[in-house]
Design a protein around this motif. Structure first.
Motif, PDB file in Angstrom:
ATOM      1  N   SER A 111       3.847  -6.842  -3.106  1.00 27.85           N
ATOM      2  CA  SER A 111       3.510  -6.933  -1.682  1.00 27.85           C
ATOM      3  C   SER A 111       4.042  -8.240  -1.110  1.00 27.85           C
ATOM      4  O   SER A 111       4.018  -9.271  -1.783  1.00 27.85           O
ATOM      5  CB  SER A 111       1.989  -6.883  -1.501  1.00 27.85           C
ATOM      6  N   THR A 165       0.836  -1.201   0.000  1.00 24.12           N
ATOM      7  CA  THR A 165       0.000   0.000   0.000  1.00 24.12           C
ATOM      8  C   THR A 165       0.874   1.256   0.000  1.00 24.12           C
ATOM      9  O   THR A 165       0.630   2.198  -0.764  1.00 24.12           O
ATOM     10  CB  THR A 165      -0.929   0.004   1.237  1.00 24.12           C
ATOM     11  N   PHE A 207      -8.530  -5.314  -4.498  1.00 30.12           N
ATOM     12  CA  PHE A 207      -8.503  -5.088  -3.058  1.00 30.12           C
ATOM     13  C   PHE A 207      -8.467  -3.575  -2.831  1.00 30.12           C
ATOM     14  O   PHE A 207      -7.870  -2.841  -3.628  1.00 30.12           O
ATOM     15  CB  PHE A 207      -7.243  -5.762  -2.511  1.00 30.12           C
ATOM     16  N   ALA A 260      -6.756  -1.758  -1.123  1.00 29.51           N
ATOM     17  CA  ALA A 260      -5.408  -1.184  -1.012  1.00 29.51           C
ATOM     18  C   ALA A 260      -4.940  -0.551  -2.320  1.00 29.51           C
ATOM     19  O   ALA A 260      -4.063   0.308  -2.309  1.00 29.51           O
ATOM     20  CB  ALA A 260      -4.408  -2.256  -0.580  1.00 29.51           C
ATOM     21  N   THR A 261      -5.528  -0.965  -3.458  1.00 32.81           N
ATOM     22  CA  THR A 261      -5.176  -0.327  -4.726  1.00 32.81           C
ATOM     23  C   THR A 261      -5.725   1.103  -4.766  1.00 32.81           C
ATOM     24  O   THR A 261      -5.067   2.013  -5.266  1.00 32.81           O
ATOM     25  CB  THR A 261      -5.783  -1.102  -5.921  1.00 32.81           C
TER      26      THR A 261
HETATM   27  C1  LIG Z   1      -2.175  -7.246  -0.954  1.00 38.46           C
HETATM   28  C2  LIG Z   1      -2.533  -6.250  -1.969  1.00 38.46           C
HETATM   29  C3  LIG Z   1      -2.131  -4.911  -1.863  1.00 38.46           C
HETATM   30  C4  LIG Z   1      -1.535  -4.311  -0.627  1.00 38.46           C
HETATM   31  O1  LIG Z   1      -0.383  -4.824  -0.184  1.00 38.46           O
HETATM   32  P1  LIG Z   1       0.024  -4.666   1.372  1.00 38.46           P
HETATM   33  O2  LIG Z   1       1.436  -5.100   1.381  1.00 38.46           O
HETATM   34  O3  LIG Z   1      -0.886  -5.567   2.143  1.00 38.46           O
HETATM   35  O4  LIG Z   1      -0.151  -3.237   1.751  1.00 38.46           O
HETATM   36  C5  LIG Z   1      -2.412  -4.049  -2.907  1.00 38.46           C
HETATM   37  N1  LIG Z   1      -3.064  -4.458  -3.993  1.00 38.46           N
HETATM   38  C6  LIG Z   1      -3.504  -5.724  -4.128  1.00 38.46           C
HETATM   39  C7  LIG Z   1      -4.211  -6.105  -5.382  1.00 38.46           C
HETATM   40  C8  LIG Z   1      -3.277  -6.653  -3.121  1.00 38.46           C
HETATM   41  O5  LIG Z   1      -3.737  -7.900  -3.247  1.00 38.46           O
END
Ligand SMILES: *Cc1c(COP(=O)(O)O)cnc(C)c1O
Length: 371
Positions: free
Chosen positions: A183, A61, A86, A88-89
């Motif tokens: 990640s 992230t 997810f 986090a994108t």
């Molecule tokens: C896991 C994930 C992230 C975030 O990674 P983190 O290391 O957990 O912050 C971002 N994008 C996608 C598509 C993910 O699966």
């Protein structure tokens, strides 16, 4: 009831590579901050994926956040982002006070639909950056997406968090755009317990990212800051785990592929089951074996039946444009991502699964077709 079977859990090497690197950090009393493991992990990962430079960060992230900053995305700027991903994108777009526009999926890849992307460029010609994701280790349709971004002269960021070990036409995912991120969160194909990496061929930008990630400390004897800083750097212990894990990545990909083939052979013929798509240009890491259902057996029937037997599975990501937090933003597409969400299941894809475990899973699922 048998031992719990996980969706995808940490799997350290049998050889103990991770401990060797971590022990080195302890023996030299170099736990933190940076150090040989951080430098080594950056170099080794950059070499493996074929990128000039990499910055090891505390999460994927954080890597997306700094990629957006490196791309010059700021207040009010528009960023195209796949809706099926997810959160986090998308979250870092908001951290930058920018505005996401969500783009639908393509049935052929489950990833960003080039046609919807093209429409988005027409509607928002002022767009500042595009983020593309390689979901579940399947690569997006990169030739078309790269061409569109070049044509419109827009920065491309690849969220390859789920696709370490995935190649598109022989080139590693995460290296097509201006920036790529990975990640090492606990459930990813390799893990450091938590962490991320930003890669780019632009070494200057990567140096800048390292600067921002360590509180933007100017070269001065006192603490001086001319820019906003972040505490996003990876620790030397965590990087040691990553170096060890990198050595077994190809083994993990091979096992994930084996799991996918097992499910495909055993379940692919059941009425209404469609395995996640495969494309001739794609060499996926098969992070999570996923499928869609067009039958009276619904995703929750499968998830409930597995959970009763202490087996973890989960639905496909819920699209961002359907999330209470993000629904106010624009969405461009025709409901492919919604269909994938409503009908999709991610099956347990843990690399520690035995054939016996895999048989247990498929027997439970096949049972639902006999009722
Ligand atoms: C896991 C994930 C992230 C975030 O990674 P983190 O290391 O957990 O912050 C971002 N994008 C996608 C598509 C993910 O699966």
């Amino acid at each position: 009831m048998g031992e719990r079977i996980f969706l995808s859990s940490p799997h350290m090497s049998d050889e103990g590579y991770e401990m060797q690197y971590v022990k080195e950090a302890f023996d030299t009393n170099w736990i933190a901050p940076l150090g040989e493991n951080v430098n080594g992990f950056e170099r080794e990962l950059a070499d493996m994926v074929g990128s000039n430079a990499a910055a090891a960060l505390s999460s994927g992230t954080g890597a997306i956040h700094l990629a957006l900053r490196a791309a010059g995305v700021g207040e009010g700027d528009i960023v195209f982002c796949p809706t099926l991903t997810f959160s986090a994108t998308a979250n870092p777009i908001i951290y930058q006070n920018a505005v996401p526009v969500f783009i639908d999926s393509d049935y052929a890849t489950w990833n960003m639909c080039p046609k919807a992307l093209e429409e988005a460029f027409v509607k928002y010609p002022e767009v500042k950056a595009v983020i593309v994701v390689h979901l579940y280790g399947l690569s997006a349709d990169m030739d078309k997406i790269v061409e569109l971004c070049k044509k419109h002269n827009v920065v491309l960021i690849e969220d390859a968090a789920e696709s370490l070990g995935t190649y598109y036409k022989g080139k590693h995912t995460g290296t097509f755009g201006d920036y790529g991120i990975f990640s090492f969160n606990g459930n990813k194909i390799i893990t450091t317990s938590g962490g991320g990496m930003l890669v780019s061929n632009n070494e200057e930008r990567i140096a800048k990212v390292r600067f921002w990630a360590t509180q933007s400390r100017d070269q001065a004897r006192h603490y001086q800051h001319s820019e906003l800083g972040f505490n996003y750097r990876m620790s030397n212990v965590v990087a040691g785990i990553g170096r060890g894990q990198l050595k077994v990545l190809s083994q993990r990909v091979a096992k994930k592929k084996y799991i996918y083939e097992f499910y495909k052979n055993e379940l692919g013929h059941l009425e209404g089951i469609e395995m996640m798509p495969s494309n001739e240009w794609d060499n996926p890491n098969f992070w999570l074996s996923s499928l869609t259902l067009n039958s009276k057996v619904r995703p929750f029937d499968i998830m409930d039946a597995l959970e009763k037997e202490n087996i973890e599975s989960r639905p496909v990501w819920k699209p961002m444009h359907l999330q209470p937090y993000f629904e106010k933003y624009d969405f461009i597409g025709e409901g492919v991502s919604e269909m994938l969400f409503e009908n999709g299941v991610c099956l347990p894809s843990d690399t520690k699964m035995s054939d016996g475990n895999l048989e247990r899973v498929v027997e439970i699922i096949k049972g639902l077709w006999k009722e």
